[in-house]
Design a protein around this motif. Structure first.
Motif, PDB file in Angstrom:
ATOM      1  N   LEU A 114     -20.704  47.692  17.314  1.00 43.71           N
ATOM      2  CA  LEU A 114     -20.962  47.248  16.061  1.00 43.71           C
ATOM      3  C   LEU A 114     -21.662  46.012  16.202  1.00 43.71           C
ATOM      4  O   LEU A 114     -22.708  45.671  15.286  1.00 43.71           O
ATOM      5  CB  LEU A 114     -19.487  47.166  15.257  1.00 43.71           C
ATOM      6  CG  LEU A 114     -18.661  48.533  14.981  1.00 43.71           C
ATOM      7  CD1 LEU A 114     -17.532  48.065  14.435  1.00 43.71           C
ATOM      8  CD2 LEU A 114     -19.395  49.380  14.385  1.00 43.71           C
ATOM      9  N   PHE A 115     -21.359  45.131  17.081  1.00 44.89           N
ATOM     10  CA  PHE A 115     -21.974  43.802  17.120  1.00 44.89           C
ATOM     11  C   PHE A 115     -22.102  43.360  18.564  1.00 44.89           C
ATOM     12  O   PHE A 115     -21.015  43.957  19.437  1.00 44.89           O
ATOM     13  CB  PHE A 115     -21.121  42.667  16.395  1.00 44.89           C
ATOM     14  CG  PHE A 115     -20.897  42.916  14.888  1.00 44.89           C
ATOM     15  CD1 PHE A 115     -22.058  42.579  14.180  1.00 44.89           C
ATOM     16  CD2 PHE A 115     -19.623  43.244  14.558  1.00 44.89           C
ATOM     17  CE1 PHE A 115     -21.835  42.796  12.827  1.00 44.89           C
ATOM     18  CE2 PHE A 115     -19.573  43.571  13.095  1.00 44.89           C
ATOM     19  CZ  PHE A 115     -20.500  43.331  12.212  1.00 44.89           C
ATOM     20  N   ASP A 116     -23.054  42.705  19.163  1.00 48.63           N
ATOM     21  CA  ASP A 116     -22.979  41.998  20.498  1.00 48.63           C
ATOM     22  C   ASP A 116     -22.920  40.821  20.396  1.00 48.63           C
ATOM     23  O   ASP A 116     -23.774  40.072  19.894  1.00 48.63           O
ATOM     24  CB  ASP A 116     -24.326  42.599  21.046  1.00 48.63           C
ATOM     25  CG  ASP A 116     -24.275  42.168  22.496  1.00 48.63           C
ATOM     26  OD1 ASP A 116     -23.449  41.477  23.126  1.00 48.63           O
ATOM     27  OD2 ASP A 116     -25.593  42.338  23.156  1.00 48.63           O
ATOM     28  N   LEU A 117     -21.804  40.112  20.888  1.00 45.72           N
ATOM     29  CA  LEU A 117     -21.451  38.500  20.958  1.00 45.72           C
ATOM     30  C   LEU A 117     -22.357  38.093  21.973  1.00 45.72           C
ATOM     31  O   LEU A 117     -21.842  37.546  22.963  1.00 45.72           O
ATOM     32  CB  LEU A 117     -20.087  38.212  20.943  1.00 45.72           C
ATOM     33  CG  LEU A 117     -19.042  38.902  19.892  1.00 45.72           C
ATOM     34  CD1 LEU A 117     -17.610  38.564  20.186  1.00 45.72           C
ATOM     35  CD2 LEU A 117     -19.583  38.481  18.328  1.00 45.72           C
ATOM     36  N   LYS A 118     -23.479  37.847  21.771  1.00 41.62           N
ATOM     37  CA  LYS A 118     -24.512  37.390  22.761  1.00 41.62           C
ATOM     38  C   LYS A 118     -24.187  36.073  23.369  1.00 41.62           C
ATOM     39  O   LYS A 118     -24.264  35.673  24.432  1.00 41.62           O
ATOM     40  CB  LYS A 118     -25.868  37.537  22.483  1.00 41.62           C
ATOM     41  CG  LYS A 118     -26.427  38.864  22.015  1.00 41.62           C
ATOM     42  CD  LYS A 118     -27.954  38.991  21.661  1.00 41.62           C
ATOM     43  CE  LYS A 118     -28.370  40.503  21.572  1.00 41.62           C
ATOM     44  NZ  LYS A 118     -29.645  40.396  21.220  1.00 41.62           N
ATOM     45  N   PRO A 119     -23.702  34.955  22.507  1.00 42.61           N
ATOM     46  CA  PRO A 119     -23.370  33.786  23.024  1.00 42.61           C
ATOM     47  C   PRO A 119     -22.235  33.880  24.064  1.00 42.61           C
ATOM     48  O   PRO A 119     -22.125  33.058  25.092  1.00 42.61           O
ATOM     49  CB  PRO A 119     -23.102  32.891  21.566  1.00 42.61           C
ATOM     50  CG  PRO A 119     -23.697  33.564  20.614  1.00 42.61           C
ATOM     51  CD  PRO A 119     -23.824  35.037  20.817  1.00 42.61           C
ATOM     52  N   LEU A 120     -21.175  34.730  23.819  1.00 43.94           N
ATOM     53  CA  LEU A 120     -19.936  34.822  24.645  1.00 43.94           C
ATOM     54  C   LEU A 120     -20.575  35.236  25.738  1.00 43.94           C
ATOM     55  O   LEU A 120     -20.104  35.031  26.898  1.00 43.94           O
ATOM     56  CB  LEU A 120     -18.948  35.450  24.094  1.00 43.94           C
ATOM     57  CG  LEU A 120     -18.044  34.949  23.006  1.00 43.94           C
ATOM     58  CD1 LEU A 120     -17.033  35.787  22.354  1.00 43.94           C
ATOM     59  CD2 LEU A 120     -17.415  33.402  23.580  1.00 43.94           C
ATOM     60  N   ALA A 121     -21.601  36.321  25.710  1.00 44.92           N
ATOM     61  CA  ALA A 121     -22.116  37.222  26.909  1.00 44.92           C
ATOM     62  C   ALA A 121     -22.779  36.159  27.942  1.00 44.92           C
ATOM     63  O   ALA A 121     -22.567  36.049  29.089  1.00 44.92           O
ATOM     64  CB  ALA A 121     -22.947  38.238  26.588  1.00 44.92           C
ATOM     65  N   ARG A 122     -23.468  35.185  27.360  1.00 47.23           N
ATOM     66  CA  ARG A 122     -24.225  34.161  28.086  1.00 47.23           C
ATOM     67  C   ARG A 122     -23.316  33.238  28.655  1.00 47.23           C
ATOM     68  O   ARG A 122     -23.608  32.694  29.969  1.00 47.23           O
ATOM     69  CB  ARG A 122     -25.183  33.584  27.267  1.00 47.23           C
ATOM     70  CG  ARG A 122     -26.534  34.274  26.905  1.00 47.23           C
ATOM     71  CD  ARG A 122     -27.776  33.355  26.212  1.00 47.23           C
ATOM     72  NE  ARG A 122     -27.166  32.862  24.936  1.00 47.23           N
ATOM     73  CZ  ARG A 122     -27.346  33.426  23.966  1.00 47.23           C
ATOM     74  NH1 ARG A 122     -28.044  34.841  23.681  1.00 47.23           N
ATOM     75  NH2 ARG A 122     -27.198  32.834  22.610  1.00 47.23           N
ATOM     76  N   MET A 123     -22.293  32.736  27.993  1.00 49.27           N
ATOM     77  CA  MET A 123     -21.201  31.971  28.467  1.00 49.27           C
ATOM     78  C   MET A 123     -20.705  32.442  29.537  1.00 49.27           C
ATOM     79  O   MET A 123     -20.231  31.778  30.960  1.00 49.27           O
ATOM     80  CB  MET A 123     -20.172  31.538  27.473  1.00 49.27           C
ATOM     81  CG  MET A 123     -19.324  30.326  27.645  1.00 49.27           C
ATOM     82  SD  MET A 123     -18.023  30.331  26.428  1.00 49.27           S
ATOM     83  CE  MET A 123     -18.814  29.905  24.995  1.00 49.27           C
ATOM     84  N   PHE A 124     -20.077  33.564  29.889  1.00 50.95           N
ATOM     85  CA  PHE A 124     -19.319  34.127  30.713  1.00 50.95           C
ATOM     86  C   PHE A 124     -20.160  34.887  31.931  1.00 50.95           C
ATOM     87  O   PHE A 124     -19.786  35.587  32.915  1.00 50.95           O
ATOM     88  CB  PHE A 124     -18.440  35.465  30.396  1.00 50.95           C
ATOM     89  CG  PHE A 124     -17.291  34.591  29.326  1.00 50.95           C
ATOM     90  CD1 PHE A 124     -16.186  33.932  30.063  1.00 50.95           C
ATOM     91  CD2 PHE A 124     -17.032  34.689  28.187  1.00 50.95           C
ATOM     92  CE1 PHE A 124     -15.194  33.137  29.352  1.00 50.95           C
ATOM     93  CE2 PHE A 124     -16.123  33.942  27.581  1.00 50.95           C
ATOM     94  CZ  PHE A 124     -15.416  33.174  27.982  1.00 50.95           C
ATOM     95  N   GLY A 125     -21.513  35.000  31.715  1.00 50.71           N
ATOM     96  CA  GLY A 125     -22.423  35.601  32.460  1.00 50.71           C
ATOM     97  C   GLY A 125     -22.386  37.168  32.593  1.00 50.71           C
ATOM     98  O   GLY A 125     -22.528  37.909  33.595  1.00 50.71           O
ATOM     99  N   LEU A 126     -21.836  37.898  31.423  1.00 55.67           N
ATOM    100  CA  LEU A 126     -21.873  39.245  31.292  1.00 55.67           C
ATOM    101  C   LEU A 126     -23.002  39.740  30.458  1.00 55.67           C
ATOM    102  O   LEU A 126     -23.987  39.200  29.777  1.00 55.67           O
ATOM    103  CB  LEU A 126     -20.606  39.514  30.462  1.00 55.67           C
ATOM    104  CG  LEU A 126     -19.225  39.192  31.083  1.00 55.67           C
ATOM    105  CD1 LEU A 126     -18.273  39.359  30.092  1.00 55.67           C
ATOM    106  CD2 LEU A 126     -18.988  39.793  32.320  1.00 55.67           C
TER     107      LEU A 126
END
Length: 392
Positions: free
Chosen positions: A312-324
């Motif tokens: 439904l959503f991709d939390l891109k800021p969190l993905a960048r933060m954790f390198g995912l």
């Protein structure tokens, strides 16, 4: 390169198939692959018209390759002694070994006798499934117990029943187009990708193994990011999958193996539900490898993987933060914790398209032309999307 005109200094030109602007020939603008109008019917002979616009002359097919010497069912050069496989069976007590002549060859089902079931792993499989598994296990070095990419027949034997259960009962896979899968020689399967976790790749491996004779092990090219995950990278290697480097890709094709690629890469598994059944832009390196190895490309569609974990959503800021690569929000994740990543039991349909034999017009030297490679990749992308549209 004879017959080819390159215009490195020119500006953008229009694509001959659809009138879209092509980027300058600098090898950096693959985003043009994302603007294909898939719904529009192709003009007569678009392949030739496209090549003409790119400055490529029609080429005669290359000379027919010199046939290999006769080989037995295990892929070894034939000798005066036909060996156990040519006498009608494979010794079930023999340890699996590396097929030094051609790693991509396995015994015909008629030449395999797996013997009596040894334990519960054997008893949960029927006779045909046991024959196929035993044929696939003839793939490792007798001393190391692995092939040179890390495949372990012992691990393959243990996980085969589990993935067969997923294939039969969870995803309830139906497939068609098996006549397009070659019985020998190298080939590249180019497929769409989806569903967060790579169950689509696992089901493709199972489907090819269950649909070919001799059974063929599909070797998936795994993204570098997955190869950095502890334990998971070892598991992938033990069941026959290979980290994506140029050397590994070229070696697999040189061994006459079937190679699976997901040209969308990570973008395929993280697309939102609003983009389901729509291909993302393609990486194009697989076309280069196909031309260098003289291997056909088989467009492949997996319908169902986009529905197994709708994002439904991709939390891109969190993905960048954790390198995912992605931090998804689905109807079940993160609300149910790790259980929310379990794929929904959606039915899969797999369709194999007619092989694209670019190697009949182009040779290894043509793999150095970035505009041609991008153009051919667009043709593959159109074929995969057409398979999805016709079967979804």
């Amino acid at each position: 390169m004879s017959g080819v005109r390159r215009d490195h200094g020119s500006g953008p030109t229009r694509d001959p198939l659809d009138g879209q602007w092509l980027p300058p020939l600098d090898g950096q603008h693959e985003h043009a692959l994302g603007s294909d109008p898939f719904e529009r019917a192709a003009a007569p002979d678009p392949f030739d018209s496209g090549l003409t616009a790119l400055g490529f002359a029609r080429r005669s097919p290359p000379p027919a390759p010199i046939p290999d010497p006769p080989m037995d069912a295990l892929g070894e050069a034939a000798t005066d002694d036909p060996g156990p496989a040519r006498r009608g069976r494979v010794d079930p007590g023999a340890r699996p070994r590396l097929l030094h002549r051609r790693n991509g060859h396995t015994p015909l089902l008629a030449d395999v006798d797996p013997g009596a079931p040894a334990d519960w792993l054997d008893r949960v499989l029927d006779d045909n499934e046991r024959r196929r598994l035993f044929a696939l296990m003839q793939w490792s070095d007798a001393d190391a117990g692995y092939d040179r990419f890390g495949l372990s027949p012992a691990v393959l034997r243990r996980v085969f029943p589990l993935f067969l259960l997923l294939y039969r009962a969870w995803f309830r896979v139906r497939s068609s187009g098996h006549e397009h899968l070659p019985t020998h020689g190298p080939a590249i399967l180019a497929s769409n990708h989806g569903g967060l976790l790579p169950f689509d790749g696992a089901m493709l491996v199972m489907d090819v193994a269950l649909s070919t004779d001799p059974p063929r092990l599909l070797r998936a090219i795994v993204d570098h990011w997955a190869g950095s995950l502890s334990y998971i990278n070892v598991f992938f290697a033990r069941v026959g999958q290979v980290i994506g480097t140029r050397e590994n890709f070229a070696d697999l094709l040189a061994d006459d193996q079937l190679v699976l690629v997901f040209p969308e890469g990570i973008n395929g598994i993280r697309k939102l539900i609003t983009q389901r059944h729509r291909l993302q832009s393609f990486h194009v390196g697989f076309v280069e490898q196909a031309l260098r190895a003289g291997a056909p490309i088989i467009p492949t569609a997996v319908i169902g993987s986009d529905d197994q974990a709708p994002i439904l959503f991709d939390l891109k800021p969190l993905a960048r933060m954790f390198g995912l690569p992605v931090v998804p929000v689905t109807p079940t994740f993160p609300w149910l914790g790790p259980l929310g990543l379990i794929p929904y039991p959606v039915p899969y349909r797999i369709v194999y398209g007619e092989p694209l034999r670019f190697q009949e017009r182009f040779g290894p030297d043509d793999a150095d032309d970035p505009r041609l490679i991008r153009y051919l990749a667009r043709l593959v992308r159109k074929e995969v999307q057409a398979l999805i549209d016709r079967n979804s």
